[in-house]
Write an enzyme that holds these catalytic residues in place. Structure first.
Site, mmCIF file in Angstrom:
data_model
loop_
_atom_site.group_PDB
_atom_site.id
_atom_site.type_symbol
_atom_site.label_atom_id
_atom_site.label_comp_id
_atom_site.label_asym_id
_atom_site.label_seq_id
_atom_site.Cartn_x
_atom_site.Cartn_y
_atom_site.Cartn_z
ATOM 1 C CB ILE A 1 -2.712 4.646 4.001
ATOM 2 C CG1 ILE A 1 -2.994 4.341 5.478
ATOM 3 C CG2 ILE A 1 -2.332 6.098 3.760
ATOM 4 C CD1 ILE A 1 -1.778 4.470 6.376
ATOM 5 N N GLY B 1 -3.766 -0.621 -2.402
ATOM 6 C CA GLY B 1 -4.028 0.753 -2.839
ATOM 7 C C GLY B 1 -3.516 1.752 -1.827
ATOM 8 C CE1 TYR C 1 0.239 1.960 4.231
ATOM 9 C CE2 TYR C 1 0.714 -0.355 4.565
ATOM 10 C CZ TYR C 1 0.755 0.955 5.012
ATOM 11 O OH TYR C 1 1.304 1.259 6.231
ATOM 12 C CB CYS C 2 1.471 4.015 -1.747
ATOM 13 S SG CYS C 2 0.184 4.161 -3.006
ATOM 14 N NE ARG C 3 -1.057 11.126 -1.207
ATOM 15 C CZ ARG C 3 -2.218 11.417 -1.785
ATOM 16 N NH1 ARG C 3 -3.313 11.447 -1.082
ATOM 17 N NH2 ARG C 3 -2.290 11.679 -3.071
#
Length: 152
Positions: free
Chosen positions: A143, A141, A115-117
């Site tokens: 956060i 996807g 996951y990332c932002r």
């Protein structure tokens, strides 16, 4: 006057043609986002496939409760990670992921949740790991869409 009228008509017709081509070039087929599971062939031995699946928070929580040996990888920057991350996540920034994966993600068949932002970097990370031969990649996807707890 007739020449001016003819030239104006020709120019208007050309502008209409250009506009039509522009509009048709900009229209894109809408992707059905309900279709999130992709089977992608990788550069692995014959008969082997890599799983790259886009999942949501609910599916990730279920997967984390069912699989004991998973890795939850945050591909954001250290500053973003320090501002808040999903409990149990390991920081492996996207720009360092390839080198870190060789040392820290030694089992190519281990379940990896990324996951990332917002989902952009996790998608890039999923492709990178798929190309490196990892077989169980789940892209959570961003956060920003996470419904579980965040820790600092």
């Amino acid at each position: 006057m007739n020449k001016n009228k003819i030239l104006t008509t020709i120019v208007m017709m050309l502008l209409c043609i250009v506009l039509l081509f522009s509009l048709s070039a900009c229209s894109a087929k809408k992707v059905d986002e309900s279709q999130t599971t992709l089977q992608i062939e990788s550069t692995q031995p014959e008969g082997s496939t890599s799983v790259f699946e886009k999942i949501d928070s609910e599916a990730a929580l279920k997967l984390m409760s069912e699989v004991s040996d998973y890795r939850l990888i945050d591909v954001r920057t250290k500053e973003e990670f320090d501002d808040g991350h999903i409990k149990g996540a390991e920081l492996m920034p996207l720009d360092e992921l390839e080198s870190l994966a060789k040392d820290k993600l030694t089992d190519l068949d281990q379940t990896i949740i990324l996951y990332c932002r917002s989902g952009n970097r996790s998608g890039q990370a999923s492709e990178l790991l798929k190309n490196l031969g990892y077989t169980k990649i789940y892209d959570l996807g961003g956060i920003i869409d996470w419904t579980g707890d965040i820790e600092k």
